[in-house]
Each structure stands twice: as C-alpha cells, then as structure tokens.
Scaffold this motif. Structure first.
Motif, PDB file in Angstrom:
ATOM      1  N   UNK A 191       0.845  -1.202   0.000  1.00 34.44           N
ATOM      2  CA  UNK A 191       0.000   0.000   0.000  1.00 34.44           C
ATOM      3  C   UNK A 191       0.875   1.244   0.000  1.00 34.44           C
ATOM      4  N   UNK A 192       1.598   1.446  -1.049  1.00 29.96           N
ATOM      5  CA  UNK A 192       2.500   2.589  -1.172  1.00 29.96           C
ATOM      6  C   UNK A 192       3.349   2.420  -2.410  1.00 29.96           C
ATOM      7  N   UNK A 193       4.218   3.373  -2.618  1.00 31.87           N
ATOM      8  CA  UNK A 193       5.070   3.351  -3.806  1.00 31.87           C
ATOM      9  C   UNK A 193       6.200   2.334  -3.655  1.00 31.87           C
ATOM     10  N   UNK A 194       6.497   1.632  -4.723  1.00 32.15           N
ATOM     11  CA  UNK A 194       7.681   0.777  -4.764  1.00 32.15           C
ATOM     12  C   UNK A 194       8.875   1.690  -5.017  1.00 32.15           C
ATOM     13  N   UNK A 195       9.921   1.564  -4.219  1.00 32.65           N
ATOM     14  CA  UNK A 195      11.065   2.468  -4.327  1.00 32.65           C
ATOM     15  C   UNK A 195      12.293   1.819  -4.950  1.00 32.65           C
ATOM     16  N   UNK A 196      12.386   0.490  -4.907  1.00 35.91           N
ATOM     17  CA  UNK A 196      13.528  -0.214  -5.490  1.00 35.91           C
ATOM     18  C   UNK A 196      13.190  -1.691  -5.600  1.00 35.91           C
ATOM     19  N   UNK A 197      13.779  -2.343  -6.591  1.00 36.02           N
ATOM     20  CA  UNK A 197      13.572  -3.774  -6.802  1.00 36.02           C
ATOM     21  C   UNK A 197      14.914  -4.426  -7.117  1.00 36.02           C
ATOM     22  N   UNK A 198      15.194  -5.591  -6.514  1.00 35.03           N
ATOM     23  CA  UNK A 198      16.457  -6.298  -6.744  1.00 35.03           C
ATOM     24  C   UNK A 198      16.223  -7.810  -6.779  1.00 35.03           C
ATOM     25  N   UNK A 253      20.596 -15.972  -6.750  1.00 37.86           N
ATOM     26  CA  UNK A 253      20.231 -17.202  -7.460  1.00 37.86           C
ATOM     27  C   UNK A 253      19.094 -16.990  -8.451  1.00 37.86           C
ATOM     28  N   UNK A 254      18.473 -15.804  -8.422  1.00 36.91           N
ATOM     29  CA  UNK A 254      17.407 -15.487  -9.362  1.00 36.91           C
ATOM     30  C   UNK A 254      16.078 -16.160  -9.069  1.00 36.91           C
ATOM     31  N   UNK A 255      15.940 -16.775  -7.893  1.00 34.93           N
ATOM     32  CA  UNK A 255      14.683 -17.447  -7.565  1.00 34.93           C
ATOM     33  C   UNK A 255      13.767 -16.603  -6.676  1.00 34.93           C
ATOM     34  N   UNK A 256      14.233 -15.403  -6.288  1.00 35.10           N
ATOM     35  CA  UNK A 256      13.439 -14.477  -5.485  1.00 35.10           C
ATOM     36  C   UNK A 256      13.798 -13.057  -5.921  1.00 35.10           C
ATOM     37  N   UNK A 257      12.918 -12.110  -5.618  1.00 34.22           N
ATOM     38  CA  UNK A 257      13.296 -10.705  -5.748  1.00 34.22           C
ATOM     39  C   UNK A 257      12.657  -9.923  -4.616  1.00 34.22           C
ATOM     40  N   UNK A 281      16.210   1.489  -0.169  1.00 33.64           N
ATOM     41  CA  UNK A 281      17.155   0.636  -0.880  1.00 33.64           C
ATOM     42  C   UNK A 281      17.172  -0.769  -0.298  1.00 33.64           C
ATOM     43  N   UNK A 282      17.539  -1.713  -1.145  1.00 37.23           N
ATOM     44  CA  UNK A 282      17.631  -3.114  -0.736  1.00 37.23           C
ATOM     45  C   UNK A 282      18.717  -3.789  -1.560  1.00 37.23           C
ATOM     46  N   UNK A 283      19.453  -4.700  -0.930  1.00 45.21           N
ATOM     47  CA  UNK A 283      20.466  -5.501  -1.624  1.00 45.21           C
ATOM     48  C   UNK A 283      20.471  -6.897  -1.011  1.00 45.21           C
ATOM     49  N   UNK A 284      20.795  -7.878  -1.834  1.00 45.26           N
ATOM     50  CA  UNK A 284      20.829  -9.272  -1.390  1.00 45.26           C
ATOM     51  C   UNK A 284      22.228  -9.671  -0.956  1.00 45.26           C
ATOM     52  N   UNK A 285      22.280 -10.464   0.096  1.00 45.69           N
ATOM     53  CA  UNK A 285      23.535 -11.092   0.509  1.00 45.69           C
ATOM     54  C   UNK A 285      23.880 -12.152  -0.536  1.00 45.69           C
TER      55      UNK A 285
END
Length: 137
Positions: free
Chosen positions: A9-16, A20-24, A59-63
């Motif tokens: 319920x709001x704006x998406x600010x970043x996507x990563x 392994x490409x099985x989640x974002x 912001x978001x980043x994956x380990x």
C-alpha cells in the motif's frame, strides 16, 4: 503473461533480484520489503512482507548467500533482515553466519541494525564475500 502479487500500500522504491534469481525484493514507502518467489503451479510471483521498518525503505540488496537482505530507510537506519525461505533456500551455513545470526532461518527477523547514518540511507551493498556492508546516508 506472469502476475506479481506485491500487496504493497504505497510506492515501490527499489527492486532487486536475489543472487540465485529465484526471489526478488521490492522496497516500498509502506515500511515493508516484499520478498517475491515464483510458484509454477499458479504461474505467479506472490510476496511475503517483512514488516520491521519504521519508515520508507529506499534501498535493498541481497547477501551473496541468497538468504539475507540489507535495507536502507528514511529513519537513518540500515538493517540486515532474514529473507530465508525453507522451500527455496538450504539451511546449510556455508558462510558461517549461524554463530552471529542465531535467527537467520526466521523469515523477516532483524539480524542486525545500524544507526550510525546522519541522513536517509539511500543505497546499500554487500561485498562479494558477504562479510562487509556499505551504505550511504
């Protein structure tokens, strides 16, 4: 066509994408990060929200281990959060995080929080070794 069910319920600010490409992960102004995975049976990407933030997540980043995310938000904080999914991730502790993050296999659990920034945390990054973080704020 493929459907993505964010439930934000709001704006998406970043996507990563995960390593392994099985989640974002999708950061948002709704104080959550939606972790999406693909379900072959329904041909869609449902999401599971992390709800531990107190303000907009910028912001978001994956380990590199595919199990944790690091987030930056407008509350001047950087957080490491478990994005562990038992259906997609192994419980093997190949990086040795078990000694540091006792609840690493509990989805949405805050594993660490850093409040040393003097401004909004606009960007976050993991080192390739997974043992260092960088963030701007």
């Amino acid at each position: 066509q493929v459907l993505v069910l964010l439930r934000v319920n709001g704006a998406a600010t970043m996507c990563r994408w995960s390593p392994e490409g099985n989640k974002f992960a999708v950061a948002s102004s709704a104080k959550i990060v939606a972790i999406c995975h693909y379900e072959e049976k329904h041909k869609w990407w449902p999401s599971k929200p992390t709800k531990k933030h107190k303000s907009t997540v910028l912001s978001v980043a994956w380990c590199p281990n595919n199990k944790f995310i690091v987030t930056g938000s407008t509350d001047y904080r950087c957080r490491i959060i478990s994005a562990f999914d038992p259906e997609r991730d192994s419980e093997d502790d190949e990086h040795g995080f078990g000694a540091v993050f006792k609840n690493q296999h509990v989805f949405g659990e805050i594993l660490a929080e850093f409040s040393v920034s003097k401004a909004w945390v606009h960007d976050v990054a993991w080192s390739p070794s997974a043992f260092r973080l960088a963030f701007t704020g």
